[in-house]
Design a protein around this motif. Structure first.
Motif: not given
Length: 297
Positions: A26-29, A31-36, A78-81
């Motif tokens: 997600a950091h590389l892209r 974009v936010p991370l969605r954990v399901v 840190p900083g990742l949504k």
């Protein structure tokens, strides 16, 4: 397709490794991370990232697991949504939908095992066989634990940036743009090279006309296949490696020095159930690096 990276979590060591890798992806892209977590799948008795789990009064095990992982990932990245979500339904169905909705779905994998040709012993291979979007598989300890570090200048990064992304490509016949774009983009985002491991299937093909001997040369086909992608990603250094014999074995060997292995999977438009080819089977069973399977066709 949503601008997210999604990870399926069940509390197993493999899924915790997948969550960490998904955060890096997600950091590389950017974009936010969605954990399901699929509601029908009970969480493993897991050891969270932190030394002690945080007890949440009135919460079930699934909610507690999601909370613990969110807290740990927020601290480590840190900083990742990050968002978490419990989804109802069968895990394979739920995660297959998630793969269609995300840029990439990340799952933990235990490998396929000897019975993989007849039975799917875990959720991950079944999802890979059905998914309409890219699925990134990782084993616990394979290339996540100990292989990346937190950089004081930013988010987590790979500790061994000289390792290449490896693309497995069969010639002629598998020149799907989605697979090539995923591999080149992955190498560009990781600021590393792309190693194209290709096998040559010397038999009649719709691409080859009778008497067209130049078209039968694998080097010329590969050069033309890669040319537009080299132009689109000029910063990616590409090396080519022709192999003879079982390509799955060569790719498994190549994975030992790779950041990521990328494979294509042809979509089946009839209801034949989940399908993985022999090369994918072999690589998923024995690869040391994370493996991305990209559907095409």
């Amino acid at each position: 397709m949503s601008r997210t990276v999604t990870v399926g979590l069940d509390g197993s060591p493999e899924s915790l490794a997948a969550a960490d890798l998904a955060a890096i992806e997600a950091h590389l892209r950017a974009v936010p991370l969605r954990v399901v977590h699929a509601g029908e799948q009970q969480p493993y008795a897991y050891a969270p990232f932190a030394a002690e789990a945080v007890a949440l009064p009135g919460e079930d095990r699934s909610a507690r697991m999601l909370h613990d992982v969110e807290v740990s990932l927020t601290h480590r990245h840190p900083g990742l949504k990050i968002t978490t979500e419990q989804l109802s339904g069968h895990p394979v169905t739920v995660l297959s939908v998630a793969a269609r909705e995300a840029e990439v779905l990340v799952l933990g994998s235990r490998g396929l095992g000897r019975a993989a040709g007849r039975l799917f012993g875990s959720v991950a291979p079944a999802v890979v066989g059905r998914a309409e979007g890219p699925v990134l598989l990782v084993r616990a300890g394979a290339c996540v634990a100990g292989e990346h570090r937190a950089d004081t200048r930013g988010p987590a990064s790979w500790a061994r940036p000289y390792r290449d992304v490896v693309l497995g490509l069969r010639l002629p016949g598998e020149c799907a743009e989605a697979v090539l774009e995923f591999a080149f983009d992955a190498a560009a985002r990781r600021a590393t090279g792309l190693r194209v491991v290709h096998g040559w299937k010397a038999m009649p093909s719709p691409w080859v006309g009778e008497g067209d001997e130049s078209a039968m040369q694998p080097e010329s086909i590969l050069t033309e296949t890669l040319r537009p992608w080299r132009e689109k990603f000029p910063g990616v250094e590409v090396t080519e490696e022709a192999v003879i014999g079982r390509p799955g074995s060569h790719l498994a060997d190549a994975s030992r020095d790779a950041l990521l292995v990328v494979l294509g999977r042809r979509r089946h438009h009839v209801s034949v159930g989940p399908h993985l080819g022999p090369v994918t089977h072999e690589v998923l069973q024995s690869a040391s690096a994370p493996v991305a399977v990209v559907p095409h066709g």
